[in-house]
Motif scaffolding. Structure first.
Motif, mmCIF file in Angstrom:
data_model
loop_
_atom_site.group_PDB
_atom_site.id
_atom_site.type_symbol
_atom_site.label_atom_id
_atom_site.label_comp_id
_atom_site.label_asym_id
_atom_site.label_seq_id
_atom_site.Cartn_x
_atom_site.Cartn_y
_atom_site.Cartn_z
ATOM 1 N N PRO A 99 0.802 -1.229 0.000
ATOM 2 C CA PRO A 99 0.000 0.000 0.000
ATOM 3 C C PRO A 99 0.833 1.275 0.000
ATOM 4 O O PRO A 99 0.317 2.345 -0.292
ATOM 5 N N LEU A 100 2.116 1.188 0.330
ATOM 6 C CA LEU A 100 2.921 2.389 0.493
ATOM 7 C C LEU A 100 3.746 2.729 -0.737
ATOM 8 O O LEU A 100 4.453 3.727 -0.752
ATOM 9 N N PHE A 145 -1.067 5.248 -6.072
ATOM 10 C CA PHE A 145 -0.925 4.221 -5.050
ATOM 11 C C PHE A 145 -2.069 3.210 -5.177
ATOM 12 O O PHE A 145 -3.136 3.549 -5.688
ATOM 13 N N HIS A 147 -4.334 2.104 -3.320
ATOM 14 C CA HIS A 147 -5.669 2.393 -2.799
ATOM 15 C C HIS A 147 -6.450 3.329 -3.711
ATOM 16 O O HIS A 147 -7.644 3.518 -3.518
ATOM 17 N N GLN A 148 -5.763 3.916 -4.700
ATOM 18 C CA GLN A 148 -6.469 4.805 -5.612
ATOM 19 C C GLN A 148 -7.033 4.062 -6.815
ATOM 20 O O GLN A 148 -7.585 4.678 -7.711
ATOM 21 N N PRO A 289 -17.875 12.075 4.835
ATOM 22 C CA PRO A 289 -17.324 12.850 5.936
ATOM 23 C C PRO A 289 -16.955 14.246 5.470
ATOM 24 O O PRO A 289 -16.504 14.444 4.350
ATOM 25 N N ARG A 290 -17.166 15.189 6.343
ATOM 26 C CA ARG A 290 -16.814 16.569 6.029
ATOM 27 C C ARG A 290 -15.318 16.659 5.805
ATOM 28 O O ARG A 290 -14.538 16.095 6.562
ATOM 29 N N GLN A 291 -14.932 17.393 4.777
ATOM 30 C CA GLN A 291 -13.503 17.573 4.530
ATOM 31 C C GLN A 291 -12.905 18.459 5.596
ATOM 32 O O GLN A 291 -11.796 18.271 6.052
ATOM 33 N N PHE A 292 -13.688 19.446 6.001
ATOM 34 C CA PHE A 292 -13.194 20.382 6.997
ATOM 35 C C PHE A 292 -14.438 20.947 7.687
ATOM 36 O O PHE A 292 -15.488 21.031 7.068
#
Lengths: 546, 299, 317
Positions: A99-100, A145, A147-148, A289-292
């Motif tokens: 994954p890295l 990567f 996961h994309q 989920p809210r980005q910010f």
């Protein structure tokens, strides 16, 4: 001389015998299919060839690749052959990549290891390999990567690594099991093309006879660490002799027999009665989920305006690939996840607005059978307790005696004995556990059962038995089913009507046979076209052989 | 660091638990050491070889002998008796601290897992916040507030234990909540409290017990540290940490005064850790079925 | 990545604010009048009142909290009640001992532990692994202050290689100062290292079972290359988290160890301040320690994101 020859290979891990007297050979440019159910030793055969066995294992016999006995080679020499002469593709694309590290670098690594090229040249070669497996470097950057990428794309990266050095032998261990049907077809076609381009031999391991029948020149059927039967295709299908192979073949094409005639939604008898389950333009969104903090929240529409009606005695299939919203819809119908828009009715009641006592009644009418027979039961509870759990819904009206009686009845209905109530889940096999899950669903005497991928985790032979059980119960108890699956052959065998779901919407619905014969939507057509069909494949192979 | 695969899905392992334990050397040795110190602590309530609290200058700094099994300190206290009382003190403090941690942490963690949303977020952020206050800092604050004492140590260590248990319980419970048997229970009309009691807690109990032994041993170490710097147990009650603090002055003349209480701490902590390891090995199916990545010849 | 860092930074600020509020409220509940403390029992009522006025003790709590925060942000922690010098000066002076001590211990434990952990994992089940596991089992059980006493007994009292305590100050040159800090740093590092060895080992073993390690082997990498190129970075992710959590134990250890070696660091200062009820100093030191822990965890989160590309997009919690 054959490219790969296994001669009397036996493997033990610790004191446990895993493989016994495995012998087969594979020619250059040919494809060998290795078929068997889980635990038959297919994967360990592959790992034996790669010489990547667990530490405590002991291997006897000989494995010759291009004239060399791999069993005798020292580790240093084996490293030079792995990835170079033989490449391997694994089952789980989600976890098979580091994954890295960027995908390009992971392909590059293989090239740098086995050839004397500069880093820059290797980069170019890696791009070429990615291009070959259908990941155009201009669109999907090698700097991405894992996961994309989607599951199918990741599997392409793994394949790119395996073929980078144009190895003589590619071993593919269930390369498509974790993928959707449409990606499965693409990946199989890709493997086939690469094989013929590079003149590599392919060893294809699968539990799915139809997949292997499509690809392989010859086939070996494994059971409990032995090869019970092997031979060339398609001839072997005419001469299957071993009882296990015959059973495997029959289960793969099994179709449960129904006593009663099919019941369709437009049946005039249904017009007068109220449906058991209905949904009107149900929308279920999940907030991302809210980005910010204070940024606007976006949401995904998992279920987007679904209507459905199920009457007593109907069996309806819900088909779609992973992530299309099938399971979310099931949870919404069950009363677990309130929809944002639209309404759900079970009988006359809406589970999201019903009062407590109505809700209890409603829940008795609708039950579920899950996919994973292992996670379906609390491992600390006896089977009887788990099966009786839904009776909590009628705790006020049911005496202890009646409860025990119902447990016994339910268990008998699914082909188990009342004594099984005293056992723990781990004492049963996967198929038996799925029977118990059905027993639990039956205990409240429901009108409808939602079955969410109920046979996906089971081996083919067990799968056939469970499908028979579903059909039989429907005949006897006049049950309705909503049968959710990604597997078209399963849905086809137990439903009268199907709905095809794509990105949260039902894009096509109708009588099962009509849709299979004559799909209207391109997506449905693609889905049906991609699904492996053993009979059709064999017919095609025979034609080709003539 | 502790991962959800720890709970065994295998009730059969659960039943032959003790039988299996007898084959695990960590479990047996750790168990014996732990039981030994607990027995010592309990015995100290009814009997000690000498009165551990009476000063007897005539007997000061005596070596190991038949009447003083571990010798005496600079006040003539019998060292063995003091170790016994110290065991009582250490174990009591650590046990109550684990009790506070588990008693508050497990319900909070299970609650967070069951409800999710902002409540989960709030409880977990609270946990992060408490993690910023190591036991010694809490102890310093409490001491500044209320003066030194054993209760401070208990509270300071106990508070730090709360988020440890809360996180563990939440993590394990969360992964259980997605399991299908929980969904089945929800469909049976069971509420989250009932599900937590019937399904969640029994399945995470193993994990909590293992963590309990670890926090127990950490508690003993922390209590010793706090008592050593004077924030914990106060005179005249003996404690291992305080014995070490006093022994420091006599390090050259009587090093055994420092070595013996130190060994008591090490042995107790070691015993508990071994016990925890043994328990974990027995409960974790992954440990035994371990298959390495290839390389039968690699080594 | 930027959004992630900003989010973490926002969360850092909130936590710091909460911690400061908490510490302030707890310390303000304390009985005792600082003015009385400074002037003694026999002080005149009007002098007391004047001093209170001067210290700002008559202002409402909210205003005092505000002044405290603003002061801290400007590096002003107030004036010590007992020493009558700015707390910032006091702390700054003591930090020249505590900070190098903590960093030395951190460096020592990391440098020792990570290679040993990798060694243990790669010899899983054989003697280097087994003996390391045994050694760390004991290392974890040893209280660091006791180990410090043992070191003093052996290397200072008996062998006279090192001073048994005290600190010569940095003005004498780095040599003697580092020498004075070495034994305490070793004492601090031992239990930390023992824990880290175990974490590193188990994390590495966990990674060994991952599918991508098998993929790497199938490419033709040997075991050592596989570990180095694919195992290490993945195995470090959980280790870094643990190191962040361990840091608070390291700070706690520093406070205690300074007492064993009579090093005039923050740890000594805080105990003196408690005994003299110099609350403004106690408050400042606690805030500093807590802020350090919070900040280190922030750094860990950022490091985490640098190592793991998956975090750039993944939502938190």
């Amino acid at each position: 001389m054959s490219l790969l020859t296994l001669d009397n290979v036996s493997l033990t891990i610790g004191d446990k015998p895993i493989l016994q007297n495995i012998s087969f050979s594979l020619e250059r440019g040919q494809c060998l299919g290795l078929v068997g159910e889980s635990g038959s030793g297919k994967s360990l055969t592959a790992l034996s060839i790669m010489q990547l066995l667990p530490r405590q294992s002991h291997l006897a016999g000989s494995i010759h690749l291009a004239g060399e006995n791999l069993v005798d080679l020292p580790e240093r020499q084996l490293c030079k052959r792995r990835g170079n002469l033989m490449g391997m593709v694994f089952q789980e694309p989600m976890t098979a990549l580091n994954p890295l590290k960027p995908i390009g670098a992971q392909v590059e690594e293989c090239i740098l290891l086995h050839s004397a090229v500069t880093r820059h040249e290797a980069e170019g070669l890696a791009r070429r390999q990615l291009q070959r497996v259908g990941l155009d470097p201009d669109q999907i950057s090698p700097g991405r990567f894992p996961h994309q990428l989607s599951g199918g794309q990741r599997q392409r990266v793994v394949i790119a690594m395996a073929i980078a050095m144009k190895p003589d032998l590619i071993i593919a261990d269930e390369p498509t099991t974790a993928l959707d049907v449409t990606s499965q077809a693409e990946i199989l076609r890709l493997l086939k093309d690469l094989m013929s381009e590079d003149q590599s031999a392919l060893m294809l391991i699968s539990h799915d006879l139809a997949v292997v029948a499509d690809m392989a020149n010859s086939i070996a059927i494994m059971k409990k660490g032995r090869i019970v039967e092997q031979g060339p295709l398609p001839q072997l299908f005419d001469s299957l002799a071993h009882p296990y192979s015959i059973r495997l073949f029959e289960s793969s094409t099994h179709k449960p027999k129904r006593q009663k005639p099919p019941l369709f939604g437009d049946d005039p008898s249904l017009a007068a009665v109220a449906p058991i389950l209905s949904a009107h333009s149900v929308v279920r969104t999940y907030p991302l989920p809210r980005q910010f903090p204070y940024l606007e929240r976006r949401a995904t529409r998992a279920v987007d305006g679904v209507d459905l009606t199920i009457h007593k005695g109907q069996s309806i299939g819900l088909v779609g690939e992973s992530g299309c919203g099938k399971s979310t819809l099931a949870r919404t119908l069950l009363g677990l996840d309130a929809p944002q828009e639209g309404s759900v009715h079970i009988g006359r009641h809406d589970p999201y607005s019903a009062n407590k006592s109505d809700l209890r009644k409603v829940r008795r009418d609708i039950q579920i059978v899950f996919q994973d027979p292992n996670g379906s039961f609390n491992p600390r509870h006896k089977i009887g307790r788990s099966v009786a759990e839904p009776l909590y819904l009628c705790r006020k009206d049911i005496s202890r005696e009646e409860r025990d009686e119902r447990i016994a009845t339910s268990l008998q209905q699914v082909g188990l004995t009342p004594d099984d109530a005293e056992k723990f889940p781990h004492e049963f096999s996967g198929g038996e556990r799925q029977r118990i899950a059905i027993a639990r669903a039956l205990i409240t005497r429901p009108k409808i059962i939602i079955a969410d991928e109920p046979v996906s985790a089971l081996d083919v032979s067990i799968r056939a038995q469970i499908l028979d059980l579903f059909t039989d119960l429907r005949d006897r108890l006049d049950l309705s089913y909503l049968f959710i699956s990604h597997d078209l052959s399963v849905v086809r065998s137990v439903t009268d009507e199907i709905m095809v779901m794509y990105r949260g919407r039902i894009i096509e619905r109708g009588r099962t046979e009509a849709i299979f014969q004559n799909p209207r939507e391109p997506y449905t057509r693609a889905l049906i076209g991609a699904a492996p069909d053993l009979h059709k494949t064999i017919a095609r192979r025979r034609k080709e052989a003539e | 660091m502790t991962r959800p695969h720890l709970f065994s899905t295998d009730a059969h392992k659960y039943r032959s638990f003790l039988a299996k334990g007898m084959h695990s050397p960590s479990f047996v040795i750790g168990g014996i050491i732990t039981l030994f110190f607990i027995a010592m602590a309990l015995t100290s309530f009814v009997w000690t070889p000498h009165d551990a609290l009476s000063v007897n200058i005539a007997e000061r700094l005596k070596p190991i002998s038949a009447s003083h099994w571990l010798g005496t300190d600079h006040y003539g206290h019998d060292l063995f008796s003091m170790i016994m009382l110290g065991a009582r003190n250490s174990i009591a403090v650590a046990l109550v601290a684990v009790g506070i941690g588990a008693g508050l942490g497990v319900p909070l963690g299970s609650w967070a897992a069951a409800k999710g949303g902002w409540l989960d977020e709030a409880i977990m952020r609270m946990g992060d916040f408490i993690f910023a206050f190591p036991a010694i800092i809490s102890a310093i604050m409490i001491t500044a507030l209320a003066g030194p004492g054993a209760i401070n140590a208990i509270v300071a260590i106990g508070i730090f234990n709360i988020p440890v248990f809360a996180r563990l319980a939440r993590g394990a419970a969360l992964s259980l909540w997605t399991r299908e048997f929980i969904l089945a229970a929800r469909l049976s009309g069971k509420g989250s409290v009932r599900i937590t009691i019937e399904h969640i807690l029994p399945n995470i109990a193993n994990l909590l017990i293992v963590q309990g032994t670890i926090q127990f041993s950490l508690g003993i170490l922390a209590e010793a540290g706090l008592s050593y710097v004077g924030l914990g147990t106060q005179p005249p009650m003996p404690s291992w940490g305080k014995m070490l603090a006093e022994a420091q002055t006599w390090l050259m003349m009587a090093p055994q005064l420092a070595i013996i209480p130190g060994m008591a701490i090490i042995l107790t902590v070691l015993g508990l850790n071994l016990l925890g390891d043994g328990l974990r090995d027995m409960l974790d199916p992954k440990v035994r079925s371990s298959l390495d990545i290839g390389g039968s010849k690699a080594s | 990545m930027i959004i992630y860092s900003l989010r973490r930074f926002a969360s850092l600020c909130v936590t710091l604010a909460a911690a400061s509020l908490f510490i302030f409220s707890v310390m303000e509940i304390l009985p005792g009048d600082p003015a009385q403390l400074i002037l003694g029992i026999n002080a005149q009522t009007d002098t007391l009142a004047a001093l209170r006025e001067q210290l700002g003790l008559n202002l409402p709590l909210v205003t005092r909290y505000w002044h405290w925060i603003v002061g801290m942000l400007q590096g002003d922690f107030g004036v010590s009640y007992t020493y009558s010098v700015p707390v910032t000066e006091l702390i700054g002076e003591r930090l020249t001992i505590s900070l190098p001590l903590a960093l030395m211990a951190l460096a020592l434990s990391t440098l020792i532990a990570l290679p040993l952990g990798i060694l243990a994992a790669s010899t899983h089940g054989r003697w280097p692994d087994v003996s390391l596991i045994g050694a760390t089992q004991i290392g974890i059980a040893i209280p660091n202050f006791w180990f410090a006493m043992l070191l003093v007994l052996v290397f200072a009292v008996t062998l006279h290689w090192f001073p048994s305590g005290g600190f010569p100050g940095w003005s004498e040159g780095a040599g003697p100062a580092l020498k004075a800090l070495l034994l305490p740093a070793i004492a601090l590092a031992l239990p930390q290292a023992s824990i880290l060895v175990r974490i590193m080992r188990s994390s590495m073993l966990e990674v060994l079972h991952e599918d991508y390690m098998r993929t790497a082997r199938a490419k033709g990498l040997n075991l050592r290359q596989t570990l180095a190129r694919h195992g290490l970075r993945n195995a470090l992710i959980p280790v870094i988290t643990i190191m962040g959590l361990q840091f608070s134990f390291l700070l706690a250890g520093t406070v205690i160890i300074e007492n064993v070696f009579s090093l005039p660091g923050l740890g000594r200062l805080v105990f003196q301040a408690i005994n003299q009820r110099d609350l403004i100093t106690v408050k400042a030191i606690i805030m500093l320690l807590v802020a350090t822990v919070i900040f280190v965890n922030f750094l860990v989160d950022i490091t985490y994101a640098l190592i793991d590309p998956r975090l750039h997009r993944r939502q938190m919690s």
